[in-house]
Design an enzyme around this catalytic site. Structure first.
Site, short mmCIF file in Angstrom:
data_model
loop_
_atom_site.label_atom_id
_atom_site.label_comp_id
_atom_site.label_asym_id
_atom_site.label_seq_id
_atom_site.Cartn_x
_atom_site.Cartn_y
_atom_site.Cartn_z
N ARG A 279 0.85 -1.21 0.00
CA ARG A 279 0.00 0.00 0.00
C ARG A 279 0.88 1.26 0.00
O ARG A 279 0.60 2.24 -0.66
CB ARG A 279 -0.89 0.06 1.25
CG ARG A 279 -1.70 -1.17 1.58
CD ARG A 279 -3.07 -1.10 0.95
NE ARG A 279 -3.07 -1.47 -0.44
CZ ARG A 279 -2.87 -2.72 -0.91
NH1 ARG A 279 -2.65 -3.73 -0.10
NH2 ARG A 279 -2.90 -2.97 -2.20
N HIS B 220 -7.47 6.71 11.52
CA HIS B 220 -7.01 5.32 11.43
C HIS B 220 -5.51 5.21 11.21
O HIS B 220 -5.03 4.17 10.77
CB HIS B 220 -7.78 4.59 10.32
CG HIS B 220 -9.24 4.42 10.63
ND1 HIS B 220 -10.19 4.12 9.68
CD2 HIS B 220 -9.91 4.53 11.81
CE1 HIS B 220 -11.38 4.03 10.26
NE2 HIS B 220 -11.24 4.29 11.54
N ASP C 90 -3.72 7.26 3.75
CA ASP C 90 -2.82 7.91 2.80
C ASP C 90 -2.56 9.35 3.26
O ASP C 90 -3.20 9.84 4.19
CB ASP C 90 -3.39 7.86 1.36
CG ASP C 90 -4.67 8.68 1.20
OD1 ASP C 90 -4.68 9.89 1.54
OD2 ASP C 90 -5.69 8.12 0.73
N THR D 4 -17.31 7.79 1.95
CA THR D 4 -17.22 6.73 2.98
C THR D 4 -18.55 6.01 3.08
O THR D 4 -19.61 6.64 3.02
CB THR D 4 -16.80 7.27 4.37
OG1 THR D 4 -17.01 6.25 5.36
CG2 THR D 4 -17.55 8.51 4.79
P1 OAD Z 1 -15.47 1.95 1.97
O1 OAD Z 1 -14.74 1.16 0.93
O2 OAD Z 1 -16.28 1.21 2.97
O3 OAD Z 1 -16.43 2.99 1.26
C1 OAD Z 1 -16.00 3.75 0.16
C2 OAD Z 1 -17.09 4.71 -0.24
O4 OAD Z 1 -16.56 5.52 -1.29
C3 OAD Z 1 -18.36 4.04 -0.78
O5 OAD Z 1 -19.50 4.67 -0.21
C4 OAD Z 1 -18.29 4.31 -2.28
O6 OAD Z 1 -19.57 4.45 -2.88
C5 OAD Z 1 -17.53 5.63 -2.32
N1 OAD Z 1 -16.81 5.92 -3.57
C6 OAD Z 1 -16.31 5.08 -4.50
N2 OAD Z 1 -15.69 5.75 -5.48
C7 OAD Z 1 -15.77 7.06 -5.17
C8 OAD Z 1 -15.31 8.29 -5.77
N3 OAD Z 1 -14.62 8.28 -6.90
N4 OAD Z 1 -15.59 9.46 -5.14
C9 OAD Z 1 -16.29 9.47 -3.97
N5 OAD Z 1 -16.75 8.37 -3.37
C10 OAD Z 1 -16.50 7.18 -3.95
O7 OAD Z 1 -14.36 2.88 2.67
P2 OAD Z 1 -14.43 3.67 4.05
O8 OAD Z 1 -15.82 4.07 4.37
O9 OAD Z 1 -13.39 4.71 4.01
O10 OAD Z 1 -10.15 1.04 8.02
O11 OAD Z 1 -13.98 2.53 5.06
C11 OAD Z 1 -13.80 2.85 6.41
C12 OAD Z 1 -12.67 2.05 7.00
O12 OAD Z 1 -12.85 0.66 6.72
C13 OAD Z 1 -11.31 2.37 6.41
O13 OAD Z 1 -10.69 3.47 7.02
C14 OAD Z 1 -10.53 1.11 6.65
C15 OAD Z 1 -11.58 0.10 6.28
O14 OAD Z 1 -11.46 -1.15 6.81
C16 OAD Z 1 -8.92 0.59 8.35
O15 OAD Z 1 -8.14 0.14 7.54
C17 OAD Z 1 -8.60 0.69 9.79
#
Ligand code: OAD
Length: 229
Positions: free
Chosen positions: A56, A104, A89, A171
């Protein structure tokens, strides 16, 4: 200046080429989250965990902030912008955002397994088995794993309570305690959500949904904020 608090997740960096976690083709489809991002995974197969985060980190080195990150920097001209990110990141910082709180952890940092206060900037270098802190303990990524406490959450809650405007970008709001921040905004605080997909927004009673990717969504957000605030 009004306080603009922005909670970001993996979708914020998707247009920079970093994969999200739970979308189709996301990281948790390829890897078992408990094997690479939990204390148990670390106990069972340290090499796999180190390799996962080394990969990563190397990838991050090649990525650039996208139009969304840059757009949030522009907003600092008119608002007191505070970013709270779940992302590990450093693209908000590299874009030039001045106030970024990482919930995180950060890929570009290592920490001692003996003392979590011993944190080291490592840039884009690997962490290997046998890399030790001054106390002689193995280094690990400075990432909050599943099942671990989120030390920055208290500061994030304080910041969120003071928001005049709250924005959520990219998110799925499926991981707590980060997702719970949405409950902390004060009564009447306008909420904007930017996401190209439907997300679990039942936690809000009232919000404006900007159904776009981060780059275009932030552009639209800027127009709306200029018009209304
Ligand atoms: P997710 O992968 O759960 O969610 C990503 C979100 O981004 C979804 O709602 C997608 O629809 C949206 N998405 C996709 N492409 C996009 C774009 N181009 N522009 C805007 N949005 C877009 O990721 P997180 O919610 O960040 O934790 O996940 C939360 C945590 O779970 C992370 O921090 C990580 C993970 O396990 C750790 O690693 C500790």
């Amino acid at each position: 200046m009004k306080k603009l608090v922005i909670l970001t997740g993996a979708g914020m960096s998707a247009e920079s080429g970093i994969r999200t976690f739970r979308d189709m083709g996301g990281l948790w489809e390829q890897y078992d989250v408990m094997e690479v991002a939990s204390p148990r995974g670390w106990e069972q197969n340290r090499d796999l965990v180190l390799q996962f985060y080394n990969e990563r980190r190397r990838q991050l080195k090649e990525c650039q902030p996208n139009a969304g990150h840059l757009g949030l920097v522009d907003l600092e001209a008119d608002f007191d912008v505070q970013i709270i990110t779940q992302n590990v990141d450093n693209l908000h910082e590299r874009a030039g955002s001045s106030k970024v709180l990482h919930l995180h952890g950060l890929l570009t940092q290592a920490r001692s397994t003996a003392d979590e206060r011993m944190v080291y900037d490592i840039g884009y270098n690997d962490i290997n088995d046998g890399d030790f802190c001054e106390k002689g303990s193995q280094l690990r990524p400075n990432i909050v794993w599943f099942g671990e406490a989120v030390p920055a959450i208290h500061e994030a809650e304080e910041i969120t309570r003071k928001a005049d405007i709250f924005v959520v970008i990219g998110t799925s709001l499926s991981v707590y305690p980060a997702a719970g921040l949405c409950h902390m905004v004060k009564e009447g605080c306008p909420i904007f959500i930017i996401d190209p997909n439907e997300i679990n927004t039942t936690i809000y009673s009232d919000y404006e949904f900007i159904n776009e990717k981060a780059g275009d969504g932030v552009m639209r957000l800027k127009m709306l904020l200029r018009k209304y605030f």
